[in-house]
Design a protein around this motif. Sequence first.
Motif, PDB file in Angstrom:
ATOM      1  N   VAL A  93      56.115  38.748  43.710  1.00  0.00           N
ATOM      2  CA  VAL A  93      54.722  39.196  43.781  1.00  0.00           C
ATOM      3  C   VAL A  93      54.302  39.710  42.403  1.00  0.00           C
ATOM      4  CG1 VAL A  93      53.099  40.836  44.811  1.00  0.00           C
ATOM      5  CG2 VAL A  93      54.866  39.760  46.219  1.00  0.00           C
ATOM      6  N   ILE A  94      53.238  39.143  41.880  1.00  0.00           N
ATOM      7  CA  ILE A  94      52.742  39.554  40.562  1.00  0.00           C
ATOM      8  C   ILE A  94      51.847  40.771  40.716  1.00  0.00           C
ATOM      9  CG2 ILE A  94      51.395  38.860  38.552  1.00  0.00           C
ATOM     10  CD1 ILE A  94      52.156  35.978  39.134  1.00  0.00           C
ATOM     11  N   GLU A  95      52.062  41.769  39.877  1.00  0.00           N
ATOM     12  CA  GLU A  95      51.251  42.985  39.898  1.00  0.00           C
ATOM     13  C   GLU A  95      50.691  43.260  38.507  1.00  0.00           C
ATOM     14  OE1 GLU A  95      53.383  45.661  43.365  1.00  0.00           O
ATOM     15  OE2 GLU A  95      54.184  45.744  41.332  1.00  0.00           O
ATOM     16  N   LEU A  96      49.524  43.827  38.503  1.00  0.00           N
ATOM     17  CA  LEU A  96      48.877  44.210  37.242  1.00  0.00           C
ATOM     18  C   LEU A  96      48.737  45.724  37.216  1.00  0.00           C
ATOM     19  CD1 LEU A  96      45.830  42.549  35.517  1.00  0.00           C
ATOM     20  CD2 LEU A  96      45.872  45.025  35.823  1.00  0.00           C
ATOM     21  N   SER A  97      49.294  46.339  36.188  1.00  0.00           N
ATOM     22  CA  SER A  97      49.208  47.787  36.027  1.00  0.00           C
ATOM     23  C   SER A  97      48.284  48.111  34.863  1.00  0.00           C
ATOM     24  CB  SER A  97      50.589  48.390  35.769  1.00  0.00           C
ATOM     25  OG  SER A  97      51.443  48.128  36.873  1.00  0.00           O
ATOM     26  N   LEU A  98      47.421  49.071  35.092  1.00  0.00           N
ATOM     27  CA  LEU A  98      46.405  49.437  34.103  1.00  0.00           C
ATOM     28  C   LEU A  98      46.539  50.913  33.780  1.00  0.00           C
ATOM     29  CD1 LEU A  98      43.765  48.635  32.561  1.00  0.00           C
ATOM     30  CD2 LEU A  98      42.527  49.334  34.618  1.00  0.00           C
ATOM     31  N   ALA A  99      46.651  51.253  32.511  1.00  0.00           N
ATOM     32  CA  ALA A  99      46.798  52.643  32.097  1.00  0.00           C
ATOM     33  C   ALA A  99      45.850  52.927  30.945  1.00  0.00           C
ATOM     34  CB  ALA A  99      48.231  52.927  31.672  1.00  0.00           C
ATOM     35  N   THR A 100      45.224  54.096  31.009  1.00  0.00           N
ATOM     36  CA  THR A 100      44.355  54.536  29.918  1.00  0.00           C
ATOM     37  C   THR A 100      44.796  55.922  29.477  1.00  0.00           C
ATOM     38  OG1 THR A 100      42.720  55.621  31.351  1.00  0.00           O
ATOM     39  CG2 THR A 100      42.430  53.261  30.954  1.00  0.00           C
ATOM     40  N   SER A 101      44.269  56.377  28.357  1.00  0.00           N
ATOM     41  CA  SER A 101      44.657  57.693  27.852  1.00  0.00           C
ATOM     42  C   SER A 101      44.163  58.814  28.759  1.00  0.00           C
ATOM     43  CB  SER A 101      44.101  57.889  26.426  1.00  0.00           C
ATOM     44  OG  SER A 101      42.697  57.726  26.417  1.00  0.00           O
ATOM     45  N   ARG A 102      43.095  58.550  29.532  1.00  0.00           N
ATOM     46  CA  ARG A 102      42.573  59.573  30.455  1.00  0.00           C
ATOM     47  C   ARG A 102      43.216  59.492  31.832  1.00  0.00           C
ATOM     48  NH1 ARG A 102      36.044  60.466  29.613  1.00  0.00           N
ATOM     49  NH2 ARG A 102      36.158  61.198  27.436  1.00  0.00           N
ATOM     50  N   ASN A 103      43.495  58.299  32.284  1.00  0.00           N
ATOM     51  CA  ASN A 103      44.101  58.111  33.593  1.00  0.00           C
ATOM     52  C   ASN A 103      45.617  58.172  33.448  1.00  0.00           C
ATOM     53  OD1 ASN A 103      44.898  57.419  36.155  1.00  0.00           O
ATOM     54  ND2 ASN A 103      43.641  55.570  36.275  1.00  0.00           N
ATOM     55  N   LYS A 104      46.170  59.362  33.587  1.00  0.00           N
ATOM     56  CA  LYS A 104      47.591  59.571  33.326  1.00  0.00           C
ATOM     57  C   LYS A 104      48.477  59.006  34.431  1.00  0.00           C
ATOM     58  CE  LYS A 104      46.661  63.747  30.637  1.00  0.00           C
ATOM     59  NZ  LYS A 104      46.869  63.063  29.347  1.00  0.00           N
ATOM     60  N   THR A 105      47.921  58.805  35.630  1.00  0.00           N
ATOM     61  CA  THR A 105      48.721  58.258  36.731  1.00  0.00           C
ATOM     62  C   THR A 105      48.714  56.741  36.738  1.00  0.00           C
ATOM     63  OG1 THR A 105      46.811  58.375  38.213  1.00  0.00           O
ATOM     64  CG2 THR A 105      48.302  60.269  38.170  1.00  0.00           C
ATOM     65  N   GLY A 106      47.733  56.157  36.114  1.00  0.00           N
ATOM     66  CA  GLY A 106      47.663  54.702  36.045  1.00  0.00           C
ATOM     67  C   GLY A 106      47.156  54.081  37.337  1.00  0.00           C
ATOM     68  N   MET A 107      46.859  52.790  37.285  1.00  0.00           N
ATOM     69  CA  MET A 107      46.376  52.048  38.449  1.00  0.00           C
ATOM     70  C   MET A 107      47.179  50.757  38.554  1.00  0.00           C
ATOM     71  SD  MET A 107      42.279  52.530  37.809  1.00  0.00           S
ATOM     72  CE  MET A 107      41.850  51.552  39.239  1.00  0.00           C
ATOM     73  N   LYS A 108      47.443  50.360  39.804  1.00  0.00           N
ATOM     74  CA  LYS A 108      48.223  49.151  40.015  1.00  0.00           C
ATOM     75  C   LYS A 108      47.481  48.245  40.992  1.00  0.00           C
ATOM     76  CE  LYS A 108      52.665  49.487  40.219  1.00  0.00           C
ATOM     77  NZ  LYS A 108      54.048  49.745  40.683  1.00  0.00           N
ATOM     78  N   TYR A 109      47.391  46.965  40.632  1.00  0.00           N
ATOM     79  CA  TYR A 109      46.724  45.979  41.473  1.00  0.00           C
ATOM     80  C   TYR A 109      47.707  44.869  41.842  1.00  0.00           C
ATOM     81  CZ  TYR A 109      42.345  48.066  39.777  1.00  0.00           C
ATOM     82  OH  TYR A 109      41.328  48.936  39.466  1.00  0.00           O
ATOM     83  N   LYS A 110      47.675  44.489  43.099  1.00  0.00           N
ATOM     84  CA  LYS A 110      48.431  43.318  43.522  1.00  0.00           C
ATOM     85  C   LYS A 110      47.625  42.081  43.133  1.00  0.00           C
ATOM     86  CE  LYS A 110      50.140  40.893  47.607  1.00  0.00           C
ATOM     87  NZ  LYS A 110      50.167  40.879  49.105  1.00  0.00           N
TER      88      LYS A 110
END
Length: 332
Positions: free
Chosen positions: A39-56
């Motif tokens: 399963v391919i996942e995309l993880s997104l992180a920014t300097s403000r979003n310290k927990t990050g976001m993950k999308y399937k």
Amino acid sequence: MQLNCKVNVVNRLLPSAGQSGPSRLVWSNVTLTENKASVIELSLATSRNKTGMKYKVTNNIEQIFSKFVSQGKLTLRFRQPAHDLCLSGEVRHMEKILAIIKGEDPQLKKGTLCPLLSNCANKVVIPKTKLNILSRADYPVTTSFPDTLTSLKISGIALKKFDRRLLHLKALEVLDLSSNQISILPESIHTLAKLKQLNLNHNEIKVLPPTFVNSTRVICLDISHNQLVMIPSCISRVSGLQILKLDHNKLRSLPSTISKLRSLRTLTVSSNEIRTLPESFQTLALDHIDVFGNPFEKIEQEIALNPESLNLKVPTLRAISAKSTIKFKLVS
């Protein structure tokens, strides 16, 4: 796969709730991984979003907007959550993401989770877009120029040659190479397709390459204080040119085709060797012009001082009065 690019996350549910989200692009770190279940996942992180976001990604992409991928723009529409990810970055990165999502790229790291979620703030690197080099010690010799640069100034370091590595900076919009010792410009300078401002003043340039006319986005060209002896007539093809500075060269004339630069507003050609200006010059809609310090030819015409030789016919006052009476119908 891990890369830095600008991202805008659009929540499609906000408008239905009468709300709107942020509309600006933010530098982010994007990671594409493939777990053991393929399963391919995309993880997104920014300097403000310290927990990050993950999308399937696998079986969760509703639509891909890739019309402008050749311009470094790509939008991914997810089913869950109802988010649109608008990505903007290097063309090769956008093409790589597109290939992975479409399953056309086998180079995925299996079993690797996003390493950014635990320490996002330290991992997000904002690419350098502006660089000023004002001393020889700061000039990169063993390292390359960041390919994300949009503005580059290399001034006063006695640079003798145009560094061809600059031709690979495809995002460059402003290039300042003033106060150096450059004598030759590369024929391929027009490959800097996004270039808008080019400052080459105080160098030793003798010829402007004819291929420069293909730099159609340039709006400001400063090539004053050089050794130019002529300007190619094809300069008229740089149709967007608004500012042209040619002061302190060895120009003897200006091409008649300069009148075709309809966008030109500022033209300075002071301290050259220009004797006459082309007749078409008067059609330019200039806001500012400087031609001081040129040896313009003086047009002298001798006028005879003998009134009889002038053969002038001056109407009498009675004739002028009669003409006015008829013209304005003053007869009662």
